[in-house]
Motif scaffolding. Structure first.
Motif, PDB file in Angstrom:
ATOM      1  N   ASN A 180     -12.983 -11.611  -3.526  1.00 31.63           N
ATOM      2  CA  ASN A 180     -14.311 -12.056  -3.945  1.00 31.63           C
ATOM      3  C   ASN A 180     -15.236 -10.857  -4.117  1.00 31.63           C
ATOM      4  O   ASN A 180     -15.322 -10.003  -3.247  1.00 31.63           O
ATOM      5  CB  ASN A 180     -14.889 -13.004  -2.890  1.00 31.63           C
ATOM      6  CG  ASN A 180     -16.012 -13.854  -3.431  1.00 31.63           C
ATOM      7  OD1 ASN A 180     -15.900 -14.428  -4.507  1.00 31.63           O
ATOM      8  ND2 ASN A 180     -17.107 -13.931  -2.685  1.00 31.63           N
TER       9      ASN A 180
ATOM     10  N   ARG B  42     -15.467  -8.669   7.856  1.00 31.62           N
ATOM     11  CA  ARG B  42     -15.473 -10.096   7.532  1.00 31.62           C
ATOM     12  C   ARG B  42     -14.197 -10.773   8.001  1.00 31.62           C
ATOM     13  O   ARG B  42     -13.120 -10.170   7.992  1.00 31.62           O
ATOM     14  CB  ARG B  42     -15.629 -10.315   6.019  1.00 31.62           C
ATOM     15  CG  ARG B  42     -16.997  -9.946   5.484  1.00 31.62           C
ATOM     16  CD  ARG B  42     -17.087 -10.152   3.985  1.00 31.62           C
ATOM     17  NE  ARG B  42     -18.415  -9.818   3.499  1.00 31.62           N
ATOM     18  CZ  ARG B  42     -19.421 -10.678   3.408  1.00 31.62           C
ATOM     19  NH1 ARG B  42     -19.240 -11.940   3.741  1.00 31.62           N
ATOM     20  NH2 ARG B  42     -20.602 -10.294   2.961  1.00 31.62           N
TER      21      ARG B  42
ATOM     22  N   LEU C  64     -11.460 -13.720   0.742  1.00 32.98           N
ATOM     23  CA  LEU C  64     -12.014 -15.042   1.033  1.00 32.98           C
ATOM     24  C   LEU C  64     -10.946 -16.088   0.769  1.00 32.98           C
ATOM     25  O   LEU C  64     -10.611 -16.369  -0.390  1.00 32.98           O
ATOM     26  CB  LEU C  64     -13.253 -15.294   0.145  1.00 32.98           C
ATOM     27  CG  LEU C  64     -13.963 -16.626   0.340  1.00 32.98           C
ATOM     28  CD1 LEU C  64     -14.581 -16.701   1.731  1.00 32.98           C
ATOM     29  CD2 LEU C  64     -15.035 -16.823  -0.724  1.00 32.98           C
TER      30      LEU C  64
ATOM     31  N   ASP D 215     -24.813 -11.368  -0.927  1.00 31.77           N
ATOM     32  CA  ASP D 215     -23.908 -10.834   0.093  1.00 31.77           C
ATOM     33  C   ASP D 215     -24.425  -9.504   0.632  1.00 31.77           C
ATOM     34  O   ASP D 215     -24.408  -9.251   1.843  1.00 31.77           O
ATOM     35  CB  ASP D 215     -22.507 -10.634  -0.491  1.00 31.77           C
ATOM     36  CG  ASP D 215     -21.798 -11.938  -0.796  1.00 31.77           C
ATOM     37  OD1 ASP D 215     -21.937 -12.885   0.002  1.00 31.77           O
ATOM     38  OD2 ASP D 215     -21.112 -12.019  -1.832  1.00 31.77           O
TER      39      ASP D 215
ATOM     40  N   SER E 156     -11.463 -13.915   7.340  1.00 28.70           N
ATOM     41  CA  SER E 156     -10.887 -14.444   6.101  1.00 28.70           C
ATOM     42  C   SER E 156     -11.613 -15.688   5.611  1.00 28.70           C
ATOM     43  O   SER E 156     -11.462 -16.087   4.460  1.00 28.70           O
ATOM     44  CB  SER E 156      -9.400 -14.751   6.298  1.00 28.70           C
ATOM     45  OG  SER E 156      -9.220 -15.667   7.360  1.00 28.70           O
ATOM     46  N   SER E 157     -12.426 -16.295   6.474  1.00 26.10           N
ATOM     47  CA  SER E 157     -13.225 -17.450   6.058  1.00 26.10           C
ATOM     48  C   SER E 157     -14.484 -17.037   5.313  1.00 26.10           C
ATOM     49  O   SER E 157     -15.192 -17.882   4.770  1.00 26.10           O
ATOM     50  CB  SER E 157     -13.614 -18.271   7.299  1.00 26.10           C
ATOM     51  OG  SER E 157     -14.427 -17.489   8.172  1.00 26.10           O
ATOM     52  N   GLY E 158     -14.776 -15.742   5.293  1.00 24.38           N
ATOM     53  CA  GLY E 158     -15.975 -15.248   4.626  1.00 24.38           C
ATOM     54  C   GLY E 158     -17.101 -14.905   5.566  1.00 24.38           C
ATOM     55  O   GLY E 158     -18.059 -14.231   5.175  1.00 24.38           O
TER      56      GLY E 158
ATOM     57  N   TYR F 193     -14.248  -8.535  -1.012  1.00 21.83           N
ATOM     58  CA  TYR F 193     -13.752  -8.922   0.315  1.00 21.83           C
ATOM     59  C   TYR F 193     -12.833 -10.128   0.163  1.00 21.83           C
ATOM     60  O   TYR F 193     -12.874 -10.840  -0.849  1.00 21.83           O
ATOM     61  CB  TYR F 193     -14.906  -9.225   1.276  1.00 21.83           C
ATOM     62  CG  TYR F 193     -15.809 -10.368   0.866  1.00 21.83           C
ATOM     63  CD1 TYR F 193     -15.557 -11.674   1.270  1.00 21.83           C
ATOM     64  CD2 TYR F 193     -16.947 -10.134   0.090  1.00 21.83           C
ATOM     65  CE1 TYR F 193     -16.393 -12.722   0.916  1.00 21.83           C
ATOM     66  CE2 TYR F 193     -17.787 -11.169  -0.278  1.00 21.83           C
ATOM     67  CZ  TYR F 193     -17.504 -12.461   0.145  1.00 21.83           C
ATOM     68  OH  TYR F 193     -18.335 -13.493  -0.214  1.00 21.83           O
TER      69      TYR F 193
END
Length: 373
Positions: free
Chosen positions: A94, A55, A89, A100, A57-59, A87
């Protein structure tokens, strides 16, 4: 069983070599399944496909396969209930939700790109399975999920103890098997509690509600014991946490006085209903009370069960390893884990060689042999 996995896994399958793909959250189960398959096949080479869903860092995420899967018979595992996976975020940690995990499953299927001989999904706890019917203006998540996977080329889906298996009617042309680990449950019960006498005079089954009757009827039939049931009287004028609150548990059935009682259900969510049923059975004179749920979620924590065990209300709680269990839960004295990894490996070995799975899905002969032993 009508087949020996240690024999058939050493022969070539026309469906291709087995490939196990573990999404985040299902790695522990896949490792144990792989161990059984390697042992039967007599090889040190793992069946696990190197994969991942990294992933940003923006998700945002993407599915990656780090080796070829062309021509392989793939089994993609996903545990949509594993909230222990996290993860990053935007700098926050999160926890992964069922949504997910399901998205990661689709990402892996996309990464396959149609190159595999066949794709099967092993999703023990069914995504959206508790929302299986439409009562008002509501979504039908499980049905839409199945249709989406079918459109993506999934040939089969295997789940365990679905909340309502009739959801398979959404995909009549796709393979769908709902597997019940009856034998594994009874084997664990007899191993961990060897003093239990499973006869009509000392033991009986009690269903915590009408929805769990079919699994409790199976146990009562193969064990030859009485069956009771609780009816949940609900307040249908209000909704709390997505459902109508329970006003009272009404008991229907034979006397439980002096008997050991086994209560089984598909899910222990908060556990309030299971504990209330246990309290009511104790008030009616039941001796030892044993609880089982395929998925022990314990969304309300463990304190209430700790107290119930300390007070002698429950003798033990059984749950499978088909979904995430916290370390705290696994260390509880009252918790007894039902291992379904060997059962899952049997299933994969049979399906990969087009062997009938009827005896795997209905283990009546094995249960009878266990009881005779």
């Amino acid at each position: 069983m009508h087949f020996k996995p240690e024999e058939i896994l050493k022969t070539e399958s026309h469906l291709g070599q087995i490939g196990l793909v573990a999404t985040e959250g299902a790695k522990e189960l896949v490792d144990r399944v792989d161990e059984y398959l390697r042992g039967w096949a007599g090889t040190q080479e793992s069946f696990i496909v190197d994969s991942g869903c990294p992933r940003f860092s923006s998700g945002d995420a993407k599915g990656i396969l780090n080796e070829t899967v062309r021509g392989r018979d793939l089994y993609v595992f996903v545990d949509v209930g594993n909230y222990g996976c996290t993860y990053d975020l935007f700098g926050y940690s999160n926890h992964m939700s069922p949504d997910d995990h399901y998205q990661d499953l689709k990402r892996i299927i996309q990464a396959v790109g149609g190159k595999a001989h066949r794709i099967s999904v092993i999703m023990p706890i069914l995504y959206g399975g508790r929302q299986h019917k439409r009562s008002f203006r509501e979504s039908l998540d499980a049905a839409c999920m199945l249709q989406e996977l079918q459109a993506m080329g999934v040939a089969n889906l295997y789940c365990f103890d679905a909340h309502q298996s009739m959801v398979q009617n959404a995909v009549p042309l796709m393979g769908f098997d709902n597997i019940m680990p009856y034998y594994q449950v009874l084997k664990t019960l007899k191993k961990d509690f060897p003093d239990i006498v499973c006869d009509k005079d000392h033991f009986m089954m009690v269903s915590p509600d009408e929805g769990a009757m079919h699994r409790n009827m199976y146990y009562s039939s193969v064990l030859g014991v009485d069956l009771g049931m609780f009816y949940k009287r609900r307040d249908y004028t209000t909704i709390v946490n997505g459902h109508n609150p329970i006003v009272a548990h009404e008991y229907l059935g034979a006397s439980v006085e002096g008997k050991s009682v086994f209560i089984t259900d598909d899910i222990i969510s908060s556990g309030e209903s299971m504990l209330e049923v246990g309290r009511e059975l104790k008030r009616r004179g039941a001796a030892d009370i044993y609880c089982y749920a395929t998925y022990g979620l314990f969304t309300g924590g463990l304190k209430d069960f700790d107290k119930a065990y300390a007070d002698g209300m429950i003798k033990g709680v059984l749950a499978s390893n088909l979904t995430y269990r916290t370390r705290d839960l696994q260390e509880r004295e009252w918790f007894h884990e039902v291992d379904c990894s060997k059962y899952t490996a049997y299933l994969i070995a049979a399906v990969n060689h087009d062997v009938s799975v009827s005896n795997i899905i209905d283990p009546k002969d094995k249960v009878e042999a266990l009881l005779e032993k």
